[in-house]
Design an enzyme around this catalytic site. Sequence first.
Site, PDB file in Angstrom:
ATOM      1  N   GLU B  60      32.321  19.930 108.801  1.00  0.00           N
ATOM      2  CA  GLU B  60      32.033  21.359 108.895  1.00  0.00           C
ATOM      3  C   GLU B  60      33.181  22.143 109.523  1.00  0.00           C
ATOM      4  OE1 GLU B  60      30.020  18.902 109.934  1.00  0.00           O
ATOM      5  OE2 GLU B  60      28.622  18.967 108.245  1.00  0.00           O
ATOM      6  N   HIS B 129      17.094  20.680 111.090  1.00  0.00           N
ATOM      7  CA  HIS B 129      17.028  21.356 109.791  1.00  0.00           C
ATOM      8  C   HIS B 129      16.204  22.641 109.852  1.00  0.00           C
ATOM      9  CE1 HIS B 129      18.272  17.304 108.627  1.00  0.00           C
ATOM     10  NE2 HIS B 129      18.579  17.750 107.429  1.00  0.00           N
TER      11      HIS B 129
END
Lengths: 340, 325
Positions: B60, B129
């Site tokens: 990321e 999540h």
Amino acid sequence: MFQILTPSGALNQESPLEVEMIRRLYRAMVFARTYDRKGTALQKQGRLATYAPFEGQEAAQVGSAAALDPDDWMAATYRDGAAMWMQGYPLELLLAGRTGDERGGSPPVHVPVLPPSITVGGHMVHAVGLGWAAKLRGESRIAITYFGDGATSEGDFHEAMNFAAVFSVPCVFFCQNNGWAISLPREEQTRSETIAQKAIAYGMPGVQIDGNDLLAVYQTTKEAIERARGGEGPTLIEAVTYRLGPHTTADDPGRYRAEGLTEEWRRRDPLERVRLFLSEREVWSQSWQQQIEKEAAEEVDLAIERAEGMSPLGPGEIFDAMFESLPPHLARQRAEATQQ
Amino acid sequence: MTVRNIAQAINDALDLALAKDSDVVVMGEDVGRTGGVFRVTDGLRDRYGADRVIDSPVAESGIVGVGFGMAVGGLKPVLELQFMGFSYPAYDQVVNHVARIRNRSRHRFSAPLVIRIPYGGGIGAAEHHSESMEAIYTHVPGLKVVVPATPYDAKGMLLAAIEDPDPVIFLEPIRLYRAVKEEVPEGWLTQPLGEARVEREGEDVTLITWGAMTKETREAAVLLEENGISAEVIDLRSLVPLDIETLTESVQRTGRAVIVHEAPRTGGFGAEVAALLQENCLFDLAAPIRRVTGWDTVFPLKRSEHHYLPGAARIAAAATQVMEV
Ligand SMILES: Cc1ncc(C[n+]2csc(CCOP(=O)(O)OP(=O)(O)O)c2C)c(N)n1
């Protein structure tokens, strides 16, 4: 690539394990596969949240964990249920976690295994800290961390490898190169010819092994653990294996990989070659197979029952593990949440 | 006009942007071959090739840092971080570089990129999540932060974000991806960033929200109406810049405000909205401003997430209390 047991069940060199031990580890792999398949089935029935199957990776997980001492630390991922179970993590807690219950992350005190890491890569550095803590405290335990090929692209991989090597930390980096990181093939994850060779840059040994070969996995991990315990520092192991199933139950591999490739890997099934080996030595039979499959199914079913039988956390309980004792603002929110 | 859900509307916007401007690239984990884990980028790699719809390594910080370099170098990257809980490894790049390069170089360089981040809970997902951490982005000077809640806004605001000369954090409510459908006009259209949307007009109390919570807030307004309370619902849709005029006008009229967000309460963006409202219309208020939010806990896993998420009943109860003052 280092291999001891070939797909046809023949030995390339002397086995590091007695036949009886191999038989026990075969049984463990059958248990692992049973658990894994039931995990997928339960998710399809809506009884588990997303499940990440490890079918095809049983030898990598069972063989490596079998080489650990009971108090060695383990920091693994969402796909490493078999390794965690081998190191003492109760099946029912693995399952509870997957039903979406926080108590699944709380193994018994004597189990030196962290809850599975869902973030890719973050836990590799933790293993370095665990191993280092043991070293500084004069304990003889080491730490092992499991991760995938994809995780080697995260910055944390670099930081973990570097720290471990610089401080000669007793840590084993166990990479299961299963060919895929969700939809990204290994070749596009890194241009390194092997993942093992990345170790060279950090100044530690790196070994590439057949990850579907229980014996090669066991022997290599054993050696790495002994090096770590003996004060010689970390090792990177690349176990070449294959994720036979989808990334998770939410994934459709048909969108990115050819079925033929998976079929080819099925022929290198990690259980089958051990079965052939045992059969050759007349310590495997159809009836024993049926018996261990039945035992596995019963044990997993019992674990499922226990996991699902845990009464759900109440609205107040989601506050209770935020701090050792509840600060006033949370106590107020807790009261608000429970009076609704 | 085609009926589209939010995922399809975003796909349409990316398709138009890639077709119109060869400097636009899409990059992220699994965005190419498999069309993203939410299928938002489905089909784009086939149409525009692997050089422009880029499957990145699992990294990321790399996605955003490399995207930053691409943006400074003349491209217009639309980056995807797979879930908000996985955006944190990139946070250093966002805060220290993406948000600052214009100021650091006194306009000599800029990073006109878009970072798309699916966020929010309610789908029974695994840990990390379900995060709603918009405030860690709104707190960073130099970023625009937007949260569409309808297909039209998703398309129009994404195209506006791509046209924008500065970096935009584009938050996508996971729970709504396929839950809301509407007719969305074909072709290029933009919805300017910085304008709130009055979702429903009312007279007694102003309910202020954004993103996925628009649904529960709308439902709360219906519950309130059954009890004779007329609630105005405002979807901020742009957190930075914030349309304080629309908010002030509404609260001056109703005299009451309830702010609803899914994120934890302490330091949430609701606190900023409340502070601005008291600066702008304290003497119009007939009751204290209330917040209905997620708790200051880790977002719970599947079996407990209903204890966390503010529902219509909790919102309606807060509004009713505000009416009783
Ligand atoms: C920091 C972070 N980024 C992205 C994700 C989403 N994600 C989950 S698994 C995965 C691929 C990981 O691949 P690999 O490391 O090879 O392990 P495997 O899943 O194959 O076991 C990704 C991108 C995540 N969980 N964490």
